[in-house]
Design an enzyme around this catalytic site. Structure first.
Site, PDB file in Angstrom:
ATOM      1  N   GLN A 152     -24.338  33.452  29.994  1.00 13.94           N
ATOM      2  CA  GLN A 152     -25.527  33.135  30.786  1.00 13.94           C
ATOM      3  C   GLN A 152     -26.669  34.077  30.357  1.00 13.94           C
ATOM      4  O   GLN A 152     -26.732  34.470  29.217  1.00 13.94           O
ATOM      5  CB  GLN A 152     -25.250  33.224  32.296  1.00 13.94           C
ATOM      6  N   LYS A 181     -26.891  33.796  21.864  1.00 14.87           N
ATOM      7  CA  LYS A 181     -25.977  34.952  21.924  1.00 14.87           C
ATOM      8  C   LYS A 181     -24.784  34.746  20.988  1.00 14.87           C
ATOM      9  O   LYS A 181     -24.357  35.666  20.298  1.00 14.87           O
ATOM     10  CB  LYS A 181     -25.476  35.153  23.365  1.00 14.87           C
ATOM     11  N   GLY A 218     -21.689  28.045  26.823  1.00 16.99           N
ATOM     12  CA  GLY A 218     -21.512  27.273  25.592  1.00 16.99           C
ATOM     13  C   GLY A 218     -22.185  28.059  24.492  1.00 16.99           C
ATOM     14  O   GLY A 218     -23.409  28.135  24.455  1.00 16.99           O
ATOM     15  N   HIS A 219     -21.405  28.711  23.656  1.00 19.41           N
ATOM     16  CA  HIS A 219     -21.959  29.571  22.606  1.00 19.41           C
ATOM     17  C   HIS A 219     -21.693  28.918  21.255  1.00 19.41           C
ATOM     18  O   HIS A 219     -20.546  28.795  20.840  1.00 19.41           O
ATOM     19  CB  HIS A 219     -21.320  30.969  22.683  1.00 19.41           C
ATOM     20  N   ASP A 272     -28.496  30.442  26.826  1.00 15.67           N
ATOM     21  CA  ASP A 272     -28.694  29.685  25.580  1.00 15.67           C
ATOM     22  C   ASP A 272     -29.698  30.329  24.638  1.00 15.67           C
ATOM     23  O   ASP A 272     -30.391  29.638  23.875  1.00 15.67           O
ATOM     24  CB  ASP A 272     -29.138  28.238  25.899  1.00 15.67           C
TER      25      ASP A 272
HETATM   26  P1  GDP Z   1     -25.915  30.889  23.617  1.00 13.89           P
HETATM   27  O1  GDP Z   1     -25.371  30.209  24.816  1.00 13.89           O
HETATM   28  O2  GDP Z   1     -26.840  32.003  23.970  1.00 13.89           O
HETATM   29  O3  GDP Z   1     -24.862  31.316  22.650  1.00 13.89           O
HETATM   30  O4  GDP Z   1     -26.815  29.817  22.868  1.00 13.89           O
HETATM   31  P2  GDP Z   1     -26.394  28.286  22.568  1.00 13.89           P
HETATM   32  O5  GDP Z   1     -25.421  28.292  21.471  1.00 13.89           O
HETATM   33  O6  GDP Z   1     -26.064  27.573  23.817  1.00 13.89           O
HETATM   34  O7  GDP Z   1     -27.792  27.700  22.097  1.00 13.89           O
HETATM   35  C1  GDP Z   1     -28.463  28.180  20.986  1.00 13.89           C
HETATM   36  C2  GDP Z   1     -28.598  27.032  19.968  1.00 13.89           C
HETATM   37  O8  GDP Z   1     -29.567  27.373  19.004  1.00 13.89           O
HETATM   38  C3  GDP Z   1     -27.329  26.755  19.185  1.00 13.89           C
HETATM   39  O9  GDP Z   1     -27.245  25.388  18.901  1.00 13.89           O
HETATM   40  C4  GDP Z   1     -27.505  27.571  17.903  1.00 13.89           C
HETATM   41  O10 GDP Z   1     -26.794  27.021  16.800  1.00 13.89           O
HETATM   42  C5  GDP Z   1     -28.983  27.420  17.704  1.00 13.89           C
HETATM   43  N1  GDP Z   1     -29.649  28.566  17.062  1.00 13.89           N
HETATM   44  C6  GDP Z   1     -29.398  29.890  17.166  1.00 13.89           C
HETATM   45  N2  GDP Z   1     -30.306  30.606  16.482  1.00 13.89           N
HETATM   46  C7  GDP Z   1     -31.154  29.709  15.919  1.00 13.89           C
HETATM   47  C8  GDP Z   1     -32.331  29.840  15.125  1.00 13.89           C
HETATM   48  O11 GDP Z   1     -32.802  30.922  14.807  1.00 13.89           O
HETATM   49  N3  GDP Z   1     -32.959  28.675  14.766  1.00 13.89           N
HETATM   50  C9  GDP Z   1     -32.505  27.443  15.122  1.00 13.89           C
HETATM   51  N4  GDP Z   1     -33.190  26.386  14.739  1.00 13.89           N
HETATM   52  N5  GDP Z   1     -31.399  27.300  15.873  1.00 13.89           N
HETATM   53  C10 GDP Z   1     -30.739  28.403  16.273  1.00 13.89           C
HETATM   54  P1  IMO Z   2     -24.642  30.358  28.107  1.00 13.37           P
HETATM   55  O1  IMO Z   2     -23.614  31.464  28.120  1.00 13.37           O
HETATM   56  C1  IMO Z   2     -27.566  28.030  30.313  1.00 13.37           C
HETATM   57  C2  IMO Z   2     -26.778  27.387  34.571  1.00 13.37           C
HETATM   58  C3  IMO Z   2     -26.504  25.982  35.029  1.00 13.37           C
HETATM   59  C4  IMO Z   2     -27.094  26.036  36.429  1.00 13.37           C
HETATM   60  C5  IMO Z   2     -26.714  27.444  36.895  1.00 13.37           C
HETATM   61  C6  IMO Z   2     -25.456  27.514  37.747  1.00 13.37           C
HETATM   62  O2  IMO Z   2     -24.312  29.242  27.206  1.00 13.37           O
HETATM   63  O3  IMO Z   2     -26.000  30.903  27.932  1.00 13.37           O
HETATM   64  P2  IMO Z   2     -22.865  27.296  37.138  1.00 13.37           P
HETATM   65  O4  IMO Z   2     -22.087  26.155  36.572  1.00 13.37           O
HETATM   66  O5  IMO Z   2     -22.773  28.541  36.348  1.00 13.37           O
HETATM   67  O6  IMO Z   2     -22.561  27.542  38.587  1.00 13.37           O
HETATM   68  O7  IMO Z   2     -24.410  26.809  37.097  1.00 13.37           O
HETATM   69  O8  IMO Z   2     -26.528  28.201  35.709  1.00 13.37           O
HETATM   70  N1  IMO Z   2     -25.904  27.890  33.492  1.00 13.37           N
HETATM   71  C7  IMO Z   2     -26.304  28.037  32.220  1.00 13.37           C
HETATM   72  N2  IMO Z   2     -27.473  27.717  31.621  1.00 13.37           N
HETATM   73  N3  IMO Z   2     -26.597  28.644  29.614  1.00 13.37           N
HETATM   74  C8  IMO Z   2     -25.443  28.998  30.204  1.00 13.37           C
HETATM   75  O9  IMO Z   2     -24.493  29.726  29.586  1.00 13.37           O
HETATM   76  C9  IMO Z   2     -25.230  28.659  31.556  1.00 13.37           C
HETATM   77  N4  IMO Z   2     -24.224  28.845  32.435  1.00 13.37           N
HETATM   78  C10 IMO Z   2     -24.659  28.386  33.600  1.00 13.37           C
HETATM   79  O10 IMO Z   2     -27.162  25.031  34.226  1.00 13.37           O
HETATM   80  O11 IMO Z   2     -28.488  25.983  36.359  1.00 13.37           O
HETATM   81 MG    MG Z   3     -25.239  28.297  25.633  1.00 10.47          MG
END
Ligand code: GDP
Ligand code: IMO
Ligand code: MG
Length: 440
Positions: free
Chosen positions: A222, A15, A39-40, A12
């Site tokens: 991840q 990416k 979840g991206h 999270d």
């Molecule tokens: P990922 O799994 O690495 O793609 O990250 P996620 O999408 O799960 O979580 C990142 C969250 O932060 C998302 O809701 C993005 O929209 C948000 N986000 C990304 N960059 C920024 C930033 O620079 N500032 C803020 N406030 N939110 C951001």
């Molecule tokens: P993105 O790509 C954050 C965590 C789960 C748990 C562990 C194992 O959005 O960054 P799993 O279901 O993969 O066997 O769970 O890994 N986890 C993540 N945490 N971002 C993710 O993906 C994750 N994918 C798995 O919360 O701790």
């Molecule tokens: Mg994510």
């Protein structure tokens, strides 16, 4: 030059936003591991897209997307994602290629995972309950079902045999409500009809594209600390999200990885169980969570929040060979008077500057903080030029780069694609300029 985009923390890191931002400069975006546990989130002009299985380049109509053999695919989750995109005007069409060697997540994988988590009790991992772990277990156990296997739709073929055998094993573990293998076989045959157009040899496709001079972005899911080998085992996911996963998970040679960009938040979050040395509690945690909207994009669970951990960052830089960092969510730190930054750990009376390879040792580490001044009156939210950042924010970023030992190439100051600072002369600036020259 092909680019890998990899999470430096516990996932999270943002990416999805960075991949979407860089996608117009490449021909192909390829996922090499994980599944719909990812979840991206991508925000574009007020619209929000949450991608789980499809690479985050899919929003750009000129980009082809590859789901590699290292990914585990739940067909229903994939169809749902394609439907979601279509409802928002994005057509996947023929821009998708799924490796026929990718393993299939089946309903019994999710059931087995729930059963295993319940049995672990207080030692549970806190998984996303998507069936990821059991699917990779079947892969390593050489009894998994691959996407290409679904083409055998006969009642007495290899696919039917494999399903029957696997369901038998599942029914031995979970007593009571038994899975009907024939119904599952029928379901998978129906999935094949819908999947067939996208299934092929991803290794060949990518290698030919690279030979022709097309540019590929390798999208990690991840993060380094969730990597099955290099993360905080057993509180990890079941695949290699680190750079080493690219070759195995796509069937490309190591020289096809031109540069590696590590993605890190300006602080740290974690979903699920396991040690987290810089975790904060109480009001500050609430503040970070609410300002950063730190709720899981896949499960909605509140993310645990804490300060930046440079010890972990150095480990991620080493394992992945980061050439540069993208620092996201700097704006979430707006308003703070002071910002602690963890430069070392204290463990059994000694100071550690390297991340312990034993998770039990990490669990006993206390963070050693350096406290930097914040920028309480000069918000960074939405700033798009480095020179417009407050001096304290520049110092904070500089310190992150120094302690991690990696230069910073991008800074993100908001969730929108446009809220991004390109560091002049940095890796991405140079890469984009080269891409522009090649394209013209
Ligand atoms: P990922 O799994 O690495 O793609 O990250 P996620 O999408 O799960 O979580 C990142 C969250 O932060 C998302 O809701 C993005 O929209 C948000 N986000 C990304 N960059 C920024 C930033 O620079 N500032 C803020 N406030 N939110 C951001
Ligand atoms: P993105 O790509 C954050 C965590 C789960 C748990 C562990 C194992 O959005 O960054 P799993 O279901 O993969 O066997 O769970 O890994 N986890 C993540 N945490 N971002 C993710 O993906 C994750 N994918 C798995 O919360 O701790
Ligand atoms: Mg994510």
């Amino acid at each position: 030059m092909n680019l890998a985009v990899i999470g430096a923390q516990w996932g999270d890191e943002g990416k999805g936003k960075i991949v979407d931002l860089l996608a117009p400069f490449v021909s192909i975006v390829a996922r090499y591991q994980g599944g719909h546990n990812a979840g991206h989130t991508v925000s574009v002009g007020g619209a929000q897209f949450v991608l789980h299985l499809l690479p985050s380049g899919i929003l750009h109509s000129s980009v082809h997307c590859v789901i590699g053999n290292g990914v585990v695919v739940d067909p229903e989750a994939l169809f749902e994602e394609i439907r979601m995109l279509a409802s928002k005007g994005i057509e996947v069409g023929d821009r998708l290629l799924i490796s026929e060697k990718a393993h299939v997540i089946l309903p019994y994988h999710r059931e087995l995972e729930m059963h295993a988590e319940e049995r672990r009790g207080s030692r549970r991992i806190g998984t996303t309950a998507r069936g990821i772990g059991p699917c990779y277990e079947d892969k390593a156990g050489r009894r998994g079902i691959r996407i290409g296997d679904l083409r055998d739709t006969s009642d007495d073929g290899l696919l039917a045999d494999a399903i029957r055998e696997n369901v038998l094993l599942r029914n031995q573990v979970i007593r009571g409500a038994e899975t009907d293998w024939r119904a599952l076989h029928t379901e998978l045959c129906a999935s094949w009809v819908r999947l067939e157009r996208w299934v092929g040899d991803a290794s060949l496709f990518l290698t030919n594209a690279i030979r022709k001079g097309q540019c590929v972005l390798f999208e990690g899911a991840q993060g380094t600390l969730l990597d099955i080998d290099h993360g905080t085992y057993p509180f990890v996911s079941s695949s290699n999200g680190t750079v080493g996963g690219i070759c195995a998970g796509l069937g490309v040679g190591p020289r096809s990885i031109g540069a590696v960009l590590g993605i890190t938040k300006a602080y740290t979050t974690r979903v699920g169980e396991g040690p987290f040395p810089t975790e904060v509690r109480g009001e500050l945690e609430e503040m970070l969570r609410e300002k950063g909207r730190e709720y899981g994009a896949s499960t909605g669970r509140p993310r645990r929040c804490g300060w930046y951990d440079a010890v972990a960052a150095r480990c991620a830089a080493r394992v992945n060979g980061f050439d540069a960092l993208a620092v996201t969510k700097l704006d979430v730190l707006d308003g703070l008077d002071e910002i602690p930054l963890c430069c070392a750990y204290r463990h059994e009376g000694r100071e550690l500057t390297e991340f312990p390879s034993r998770t039990a040792a990490l669990a006993r580490c206390e963070p050693v903080y350096e406290v930097l001044p914040g920028w309480p009156r000069n918000p960074t939210a939405g700033i798009r030029r480095y020179e417009d950042l407050p001096a304290e924010a520049k110092t904070y970023l500089q310190r992150i780069g120094e302690v991690a030992g990696v230069p910073i190439a991008l800074v993100s100051t908001g969730s929108d694609r446009a809220d991004t600072i390109l560091v002049a002369g940095g890796l991405i600036d140079q890469w984009q300029k080269k891409r522009a020259v090649t394209a013209s």
